[in-house]
Design a protein around this motif. Structure first.
Motif, PDB file in Angstrom:
ATOM      1  N   ASN A  89      47.197  37.177  32.097  1.00  0.00           N
ATOM      2  CA  ASN A  89      46.669  36.191  31.139  1.00  0.00           C
ATOM      3  C   ASN A  89      45.585  35.328  31.771  1.00  0.00           C
ATOM      4  O   ASN A  89      44.535  35.078  31.179  1.00  0.00           O
ATOM      5  CB  ASN A  89      47.798  35.304  30.595  1.00  0.00           C
ATOM      6  CG  ASN A  89      48.768  36.106  29.739  1.00  0.00           C
ATOM      7  OD1 ASN A  89      48.430  37.195  29.267  1.00  0.00           O
ATOM      8  ND2 ASN A  89      49.978  35.593  29.549  1.00  0.00           N
ATOM      9  N   GLU A  90      45.854  34.869  32.997  1.00  0.00           N
ATOM     10  CA  GLU A  90      44.883  34.032  33.710  1.00  0.00           C
ATOM     11  C   GLU A  90      43.631  34.845  34.052  1.00  0.00           C
ATOM     12  O   GLU A  90      42.507  34.344  33.975  1.00  0.00           O
ATOM     13  CB  GLU A  90      45.537  33.480  34.988  1.00  0.00           C
ATOM     14  CG  GLU A  90      44.660  32.548  35.804  1.00  0.00           C
ATOM     15  CD  GLU A  90      44.243  31.274  35.064  1.00  0.00           C
ATOM     16  OE1 GLU A  90      43.220  30.699  35.471  1.00  0.00           O
ATOM     17  OE2 GLU A  90      44.920  30.867  34.093  1.00  0.00           O
ATOM     18  N   ILE A  92      42.338  37.402  32.390  1.00  0.00           N
ATOM     19  CA  ILE A  92      41.530  37.573  31.167  1.00  0.00           C
ATOM     20  C   ILE A  92      40.845  36.252  30.806  1.00  0.00           C
ATOM     21  O   ILE A  92      39.675  36.217  30.426  1.00  0.00           O
ATOM     22  CB  ILE A  92      42.413  38.062  29.987  1.00  0.00           C
ATOM     23  CG1 ILE A  92      43.022  39.432  30.299  1.00  0.00           C
ATOM     24  CG2 ILE A  92      41.620  38.096  28.682  1.00  0.00           C
ATOM     25  CD1 ILE A  92      42.040  40.558  30.523  1.00  0.00           C
ATOM     26  N   LYS A  93      41.595  35.152  30.956  1.00  0.00           N
ATOM     27  CA  LYS A  93      41.041  33.828  30.645  1.00  0.00           C
ATOM     28  C   LYS A  93      39.831  33.534  31.544  1.00  0.00           C
ATOM     29  O   LYS A  93      38.790  33.042  31.090  1.00  0.00           O
ATOM     30  CB  LYS A  93      42.134  32.774  30.838  1.00  0.00           C
ATOM     31  CG  LYS A  93      41.777  31.398  30.296  1.00  0.00           C
ATOM     32  CD  LYS A  93      42.992  30.472  30.303  1.00  0.00           C
ATOM     33  CE  LYS A  93      42.551  29.107  30.803  1.00  0.00           C
ATOM     34  NZ  LYS A  93      43.313  28.577  31.892  1.00  0.00           N
ATOM     35  N   LEU A  94      39.986  33.848  32.826  1.00  0.00           N
ATOM     36  CA  LEU A  94      38.895  33.640  33.790  1.00  0.00           C
ATOM     37  C   LEU A  94      37.670  34.478  33.435  1.00  0.00           C
ATOM     38  O   LEU A  94      36.545  33.989  33.421  1.00  0.00           O
ATOM     39  CB  LEU A  94      39.354  34.070  35.182  1.00  0.00           C
ATOM     40  CG  LEU A  94      39.758  33.005  36.183  1.00  0.00           C
ATOM     41  CD1 LEU A  94      40.280  33.688  37.435  1.00  0.00           C
ATOM     42  CD2 LEU A  94      38.600  32.078  36.516  1.00  0.00           C
ATOM     43  N   THR A  96      36.642  35.633  30.743  1.00  0.00           N
ATOM     44  CA  THR A  96      35.948  35.300  29.494  1.00  0.00           C
ATOM     45  C   THR A  96      35.383  33.875  29.499  1.00  0.00           C
ATOM     46  O   THR A  96      34.896  33.403  28.482  1.00  0.00           O
ATOM     47  CB  THR A  96      36.900  35.466  28.287  1.00  0.00           C
ATOM     48  OG1 THR A  96      38.120  34.757  28.567  1.00  0.00           O
ATOM     49  CG2 THR A  96      37.238  36.921  28.040  1.00  0.00           C
ATOM     50  N   GLU A  97      35.456  33.192  30.644  1.00  0.00           N
ATOM     51  CA  GLU A  97      34.896  31.833  30.716  1.00  0.00           C
ATOM     52  C   GLU A  97      33.387  31.852  30.521  1.00  0.00           C
ATOM     53  O   GLU A  97      32.702  32.775  30.950  1.00  0.00           O
ATOM     54  CB  GLU A  97      35.213  31.190  32.076  1.00  0.00           C
ATOM     55  CG  GLU A  97      36.522  30.441  32.078  1.00  0.00           C
ATOM     56  CD  GLU A  97      36.660  29.507  33.274  1.00  0.00           C
ATOM     57  OE1 GLU A  97      35.653  28.889  33.669  1.00  0.00           O
ATOM     58  OE2 GLU A  97      37.775  29.411  33.803  1.00  0.00           O
TER      59      GLU A  97
END
Length: 242
Positions: A89-90, A92-94, A96-97
């Motif tokens: 999750n982290e 993917i979050k990173l 897409t920043e």
């Protein structure tokens, strides 16, 4: 396919490795520069994978996609190790920043060390020869000193040209222990080929004075992400003769 490069790096300036290196003599394959250098490609395939796969539950989901599409064992390693460290999750979050920069990304995945109490100060900046005709190679010799060591850093060169074409190059400087360091770069002033027919701007190296600014930064110069700051800046110049 190859990923489009976000930051266009001028091909005129090259980093010359100096034989005498203080400090970091790691024997392992260093994952920090590998991560930074493959960043554009990795993000390209990860973002592609997010769109194509839709639902991503595990690191294996996204990293298998990256491996299959890129055919690169290096990207497979960076993806798998990095994703496993922070969790899917982290990761993917990173990825897409907005305005993500390579050093911050690789620090977040624990590939590149962080030092927010670091420093660096330029001691000297020598350009030789001071003047020469176009088609010559100029050598830039930089030395800097760090009292507390540095974080994962970047050297950024900006050259003001006579024809106002932006020449800019940036180089990763791995985290350093306290000490003095020397870095050498060369700049080739051979005019870009096909200048007459080129659609893109191309550098002709007209006669005149070329002002050079060099910055050394913690993280990427100009980044708004954490662990980023300007350590120091130095200016110099060289002249292209008629």
């Amino acid at each position: 396919g190859r990923a489009p490069k976000t930051n266009v790096q001028s091909s005129h300036i090259r980093h010359i490795s100096l034989p005498l290196k203080q400090g970091n003599n790691g024997v392992d394959v260093d994952l920090c520069p590998t991560c930074v250098n493959t960043f554009d490609d990795l993000i390209y395939f990860v973002l592609d994978g997010i769109i194509e796969l839709g639902i991503i539950n595990t690191c294996d989901d996204i990293c298998s996609y990256v491996t299959q599409k890129s055919g690169s064992p290096v990207l497979e390693a960076i993806c798998s190790i990095g994703c496993d460290i922070v969790g899917v999750n982290e990761f993917i979050k990173l990825a897409t920043e907005v305005d993500l920069d390579p050093i911050y990304f690789c620090e977040s995945l624990k590939f590149c060390p962080i030092n927010d109490n670091g420093d660096a100060k330029f001691i000297s900046f020598i350009i030789s020869p001071p003047h020469a005709q176009a088609y010559s190679t100029f050598i830039f010799d930089l030395t800097f000193e760090s009292v507390n060591g540095t974080g994962t850093s970047q050297l950024l060169f900006n050259i003001q040209t006579i024809d106002a074409i932006k020449i800019s190059s940036f180089f990763l400087i791995e985290a350093k222990k306290p000490g003095k360091y020397a870095e050498r770069f060369s700049i080739d002033t051979t005019p870009d080929p096909d200048c007459e027919s080129a659609v893109d701007p191309c550098e002709e190296w007209f006669p005149g004075v070329y002002n050079v600014t060099v910055m050394i930064c913690n993280g990427e110069c100009g980044s708004h992400h954490p662990h980023s700051q300007l350590y120091d800046m130095v200016k110099g110049s060289f002249q292209i003769d008629k």
